[in-house]
Design an enzyme around this catalytic site. Structure first.
Site, PDB file in Angstrom:
ATOM      1  N   GLU A 145       3.702  -6.775  14.700  1.00 54.69           N
ATOM      2  CA  GLU A 145       2.810  -7.710  14.007  1.00 54.69           C
ATOM      3  C   GLU A 145       1.859  -6.968  13.070  1.00 54.69           C
ATOM      4  OE1 GLU A 145       4.020 -10.437  13.880  1.00 54.69           O
ATOM      5  OE2 GLU A 145       2.764 -11.860  14.944  1.00 54.69           O
ATOM      6  N   THR A 193       1.789 -12.822   5.303  1.00 53.93           N
ATOM      7  CA  THR A 193       0.590 -12.912   6.150  1.00 53.93           C
ATOM      8  C   THR A 193      -0.485 -11.928   5.678  1.00 53.93           C
ATOM      9  OG1 THR A 193       1.971 -13.554   7.992  1.00 53.93           O
ATOM     10  CG2 THR A 193      -0.229 -12.784   8.546  1.00 53.93           C
TER      11      THR A 193
HETATM   12  N1  HSE Z   1      -3.140 -15.902  13.241  1.00 50.29           N
HETATM   13  C1  HSE Z   1      -2.295 -15.331  12.246  1.00 50.29           C
HETATM   14  C2  HSE Z   1      -2.841 -15.684  10.887  1.00 50.29           C
HETATM   15  C3  HSE Z   1      -0.905 -15.887  12.398  1.00 50.29           C
HETATM   16  O1  HSE Z   1      -3.123 -16.868  10.670  1.00 50.29           O
HETATM   17  O2  HSE Z   1      -3.006 -14.803  10.052  1.00 50.29           O
HETATM   18  C4  HSE Z   1       0.068 -15.387  11.370  1.00 50.29           C
HETATM   19  O3  HSE Z   1       0.870 -14.414  11.874  1.00 50.29           O
END
Ligand code: HSE
Length: 308
Positions: free
Chosen positions: A129, A182
């Site tokens: 991640e 992201t």
């Molecule tokens: N919580 C994370 C975001 C989820 O909103 O950036 C995306 O991977």
């Protein structure tokens, strides 16, 4: 000892409006297929990639980066070839990187005879991640690994709370086919938040947790509000307000950005409303000629599944 394994690692919805970086649930109909072979020579390799394109370089692929983190804590003379059927589009907002990272560490843990518990797997998967988004967060990973609807109380140390949810809750996902990384949709967020907005957000988050425990659809509906993140990110998503309003007009309990977008989720009581909401949401994209994918799903209770 088995030497190969195939797992289904589901897509997921993170944030769920008021729970940025802490809330998530996983979905049924879409996920990555991860097939890992254990070999005698050490090393982590990416083998075949089918479906959406992801890097073959093991230093740049979230699955191999997560597995390498696991192997640092569990050195072995064996190596691993990770084959990926990438069915979740990267940058779609439904936990693409989480599915591959979690699926790969789960599979390798099985092949090694399960030296690690789920909490620890989450720790390793977070390296994937972090590669994808520039930051460690576990709101997609937790439901994929633990199943169902989860709250991340802490990532250091890992502390995951599994949440109950009303039985008739159905998720609608609409994915307008643009890519939002992201790392970029996190970059536009401010580090500081005004106290007044924070108060509203934790009011909603607390109420949402209560609604999930008590099957209170009304309270659930009132709590699905995002004071902090949605206002900043919604400008990145074509027709976001219209699509969300269509879902609400059709009787959805709430709607918001799925993870970091561009997918939009709606939660409804029952499949009939979820379908109606989905069709109305889709009409908006049809009207502007923007391609989209749509999924309808109950919340997936089990998360990652072993296929063979
Ligand atoms: N919580 C994370 C975001 C989820 O909103 O950036 C995306 O991977």
């Amino acid at each position: 000892m088995i030497s190969e394994i195939k797992v289904f690692a589901p897509a997921s919805v993170a944030n769920v409006s008021c729970g940025f970086d802490v809330l998530g649930f996983c979905l049924d109909p879409i996920g990555d297929l991860i097939h890992v072979k254990m070999i005698e020579k050490p090393g982590v390799h990416i083998g075949n990639i089918k479906g959406y394109k992801v890097p073959k370089n093991p230093l740049k692929n979230v699955a191999s980066v997560a597995v390498s983190a696991l192997l640092k804590s569990h050195p072995t003379k064996n190596g691993f070839i990770i084959n990926i059927e990438k069915k979740i589009k990267p940058g779609s907002g439904i936990g693409s990187s989480a599915a591959s990272s979690a699926g790969a560490v789960f599979a390798v843990n099985e092949l090694l005879g399960r030296p690690f518990k789920s909490d620890k797997l989450l720790d390793f998967a977070m390296f994937g991640e972090a590669l994808a988004s520039g930051e460690y967060h576990a709101d997609n990973l937790a439901p994929v690994i633990f199943g169902g609807f989860t709250l991340v109380r802490s990532i250091n140390p890992i502390d995951i709370v599994s949440l109950p949810y009303p039985p008739e809750l159905i998720v609608t996902i609409i994915h307008p086919k643009i890519e939002l990384k992201t790392i970029h949709s996190r970059a536009i967020l401010k580090d500081d938040i005004p106290l007044k907005k924070a108060i509203k957000q934790w009011g909603n988050l607390g109420a949402l947790i209560s609604a999930l425990h008590t099957n209170n659809y009304n309270l659930l509906s009132r709590s699905l509000q995002d004071e902090l993140i949605e206002p900043a990110r919604s400008i990145l998503i074509p027709k976001f307000e219209e699509v969300k309003n269509e879902a609400l007009n059709q009787g959805a309990l709430g709607s918001g950005i799925s993870g970091s977008g561009p997918s939009i989720f709606a939660l409804s009581k029952g499949m009939a409303t979820a379908k109606k909401a989905g069709n109305a949401m889709a009409e908006i994209y049809k009207s502007i000629g923007l391609e989209y994918d749509m999924y309808l799903s109950p919340i997936n209770k089990v998360g990652i599944k072993i296929l063979k």
